[in-house]
Structure formats: C-alpha cells, structure tokens
Write a protein that holds these residues in place. Sequence first.
Motif, PDB file in Angstrom:
ATOM      1  N   HIS A   1       5.540   2.574   0.679  1.00 40.35           N
ATOM      2  CA  HIS A   1       6.349   1.468   1.210  1.00 40.35           C
ATOM      3  C   HIS A   1       7.602   2.020   1.882  1.00 40.35           C
ATOM      4  O   HIS A   1       8.020   1.540   2.946  1.00 40.35           O
ATOM      5  CB  HIS A   1       6.715   0.502   0.080  1.00 40.35           C
ATOM      6  CG  HIS A   1       7.549  -0.642   0.550  1.00 40.35           C
ATOM      7  ND1 HIS A   1       7.112  -1.524   1.514  1.00 40.35           N
ATOM      8  CD2 HIS A   1       8.799  -1.036   0.209  1.00 40.35           C
ATOM      9  CE1 HIS A   1       8.054  -2.418   1.738  1.00 40.35           C
ATOM     10  NE2 HIS A   1       9.092  -2.147   0.975  1.00 40.35           N
TER      11      HIS A   1
ATOM     12  N   LYS B   1       3.994  -4.068   2.033  1.00 40.70           N
ATOM     13  CA  LYS B   1       3.474  -4.245   0.675  1.00 40.70           C
ATOM     14  C   LYS B   1       2.157  -5.022   0.650  1.00 40.70           C
ATOM     15  O   LYS B   1       1.339  -4.842  -0.239  1.00 40.70           O
ATOM     16  CB  LYS B   1       4.523  -4.942  -0.203  1.00 40.70           C
ATOM     17  CG  LYS B   1       5.645  -4.005  -0.612  1.00 40.70           C
ATOM     18  CD  LYS B   1       6.646  -4.677  -1.542  1.00 40.70           C
ATOM     19  CE  LYS B   1       7.676  -3.664  -2.018  1.00 40.70           C
ATOM     20  NZ  LYS B   1       8.741  -4.290  -2.833  1.00 40.70           N
TER      21      LYS B   1
ATOM     22  N   TYR C   1       3.387  -5.805  -4.604  1.00 40.86           N
ATOM     23  CA  TYR C   1       2.212  -4.994  -4.247  1.00 40.86           C
ATOM     24  C   TYR C   1       0.916  -5.715  -4.618  1.00 40.86           C
ATOM     25  O   TYR C   1       0.904  -6.606  -5.466  1.00 40.86           O
ATOM     26  CB  TYR C   1       2.270  -3.650  -4.976  1.00 40.86           C
ATOM     27  CG  TYR C   1       3.420  -2.771  -4.550  1.00 40.86           C
ATOM     28  CD1 TYR C   1       3.473  -2.247  -3.265  1.00 40.86           C
ATOM     29  CD2 TYR C   1       4.453  -2.471  -5.440  1.00 40.86           C
ATOM     30  CE1 TYR C   1       4.527  -1.438  -2.871  1.00 40.86           C
ATOM     31  CE2 TYR C   1       5.507  -1.660  -5.052  1.00 40.86           C
ATOM     32  CZ  TYR C   1       5.545  -1.138  -3.764  1.00 40.86           C
ATOM     33  OH  TYR C   1       6.581  -0.350  -3.385  1.00 40.86           O
TER      34      TYR C   1
END
Length: 334
Positions: A137, A143, A164
């Motif tokens: 990231h 994400k 996530y």
Amino acid sequence: MIDAAAAERAEFERPDIPSIAEEAVPRCDHCASEAFTVYASGRDYELRTCRNEWRFVRCADCGLVRLHPRPALTALDTIYPATYYAYEYERIPWVARTAKALLDRRKLGRILRDTGRPVRSYADIGCGTGRYLDAMHAIGVPKAQIYGLELDAATVERLRVAGYQVHCERVETCTQVPDGSLDLATMFHVIEHVESPAAVLGRVARWLAPGGVLALETPNLDSLDARLFHDRWWGGYHIPRHWTLFTPEGLQAMLRAQGLEPFAVRYQTGHSFWMYSLHHRLRYGPRPRPRLARLFDPLRNVLPLAAFTAFDLLRGALGASTSAMLVLARRPAA
Ligand SMILES: [Zn+2]
C-alpha cells in the motif's frame, strides 16, 4: 553411558505434554507414488506441543519429502497454540525487529524488480499481521486491490477494518480472489505448512493474471545446515508443523506441473534455522546442555541471530544456497 533417545523420551512424556491424533499420508502430493524411504525423525523441540515422535519420508519416485504420518486436522489447535510466534512478531526484541524489517524491505524490493511489470493488484497468502500488505500500500497499490489470507481470526478482523481484502480462509477453498487478476502473489513460509502444496499452487496459479508472478519462500533441503543436522535436529523441519519440504528442483517441478514457469531462485538468510538446529542439538542431543542451548533461542538472543544473518548474507552473496529459498514463477502470458 547416556541413552540419548530414552532421555529425550522422558523429557516429552510429562503429564502436561499430550499425545495427539495422527493421520497417514500414504501418497506423494506431487507424483502420487506410495513408495518412500525414511528421511528424518524428531519431536516438537521448538514448542513441545505434543509428545509424539514424527518422521519425514522421501518419495522414492520424485524425491519430495513429507511428514508421514502427520498431525490429524483435529489437532491443529494443539500444534498451533495461541502464542504461535507467527502472530507474535511484535514481541521480538526491537533490534531484531528492525533488522528483520530491513531484510523484508530488501526482499520485497527485489521481488518487485524481478516481477518486471507494474503491480496494481497483490495478494499475500499467509499475511500474518499484514506487514507486506502495508508495504505494498505504501508504494501505491490501492487497498481494494490488496488481498490477504490468514487463519487467525482476530488478525483478519483488524486488517479488514484497516481496509484490506483479507479473508480467514484456506487457499484451497477460497473463492474471494478473482481468477486471472493478480500481478503479484507472495507466500512466505506457508507452502510447507499446507495439506496439499500442489492444490494450493494450482489455486494461486489461477488467481494470477497472464504474466503475473508468484514469489514463494520455503525451507531448502539442499543447504549446508539441512545437511549438517539432517537426521533429527534441523530447525527447518519445524516438527510437526512443516508437512512438505523441497529442494529447489523439486519445488520448480511442482510449479511447472501447475502451469507456472519458474524463472529465478534467490537465497535468503536462514538464520533462525541455524539457531534452532544448534538449540535442538544442544538441548536434546547426547549430553544435553540446556543452559548453553538457551543461547541459541532466536526469539531471545540477538547477537548469535545477527551473526548467523551476516554469515548467510555473505554466503548468499557468494552464490551458496542457504536454507531459505525464494522461488519466482510466472504465469505464461499466452
Ligand atoms: Zn513423488
């Protein structure tokens, strides 16, 4: 004369160390052969979760090494206690954690260069506390395109809250990652733990986009410490939690069988395996030396850990094969 085997048995036959259910693994996961030779044996020297003595066998046809028999699935909670260190990364000494973070960054940087294409979607299988998800990231992968699989429910929940795409599921049954979607998938020290490595690699191969890359790290049987401590003490056995062990050639053969093209083998530092090998040999071998053994507990002692890390970095730089290999394989573009 000390009977080492009897002394070891006495150490493990304490009332607080259970005997757990076993399950036979009659066929080789790669070639289905039932012929084998005994390769190594030992006990859970690291965590002493059970008193059973286990053995690794080597497939007589393809050379793949597997634990046979292995713990029954009903015993997983016993052999992976709540304190299992995969989730305890935050508790290791600060110096070791910082050094590990540096090595991890170096490893990931190299994988990204090797991938040879922009990475817009990523999965870490066995993502633990999510440090590789964070790293990806940080370099700009959204994400929504970062997936993780992990079996610890509390860890999964925390990573989902962080945004996530993380699932508490085994690879073999997971349908949450779209087929043909991933530019990069990583599996760091996971494949040796699963029931069927071939089935897991087949599933991950399907998730990769054409030209996408799988980076897989696992213990390497074809290494100096694996040879020195072959019969019983090698830290890479991680008995009874490692179920399948590979040579570089064996792993590449299994990747090819799942439709992937291996294109590089890199050697990482196997510092923990050196430490555990020495620890197990000193602690449980002939003439046990428990106090000396404690020096080689990698979760406690930073100095020997640093020394073995330096030793393996040097050996890796000189082209030697260490006991932790990173194999990269690509899904063919066509
Ligand atoms: Zn086989």
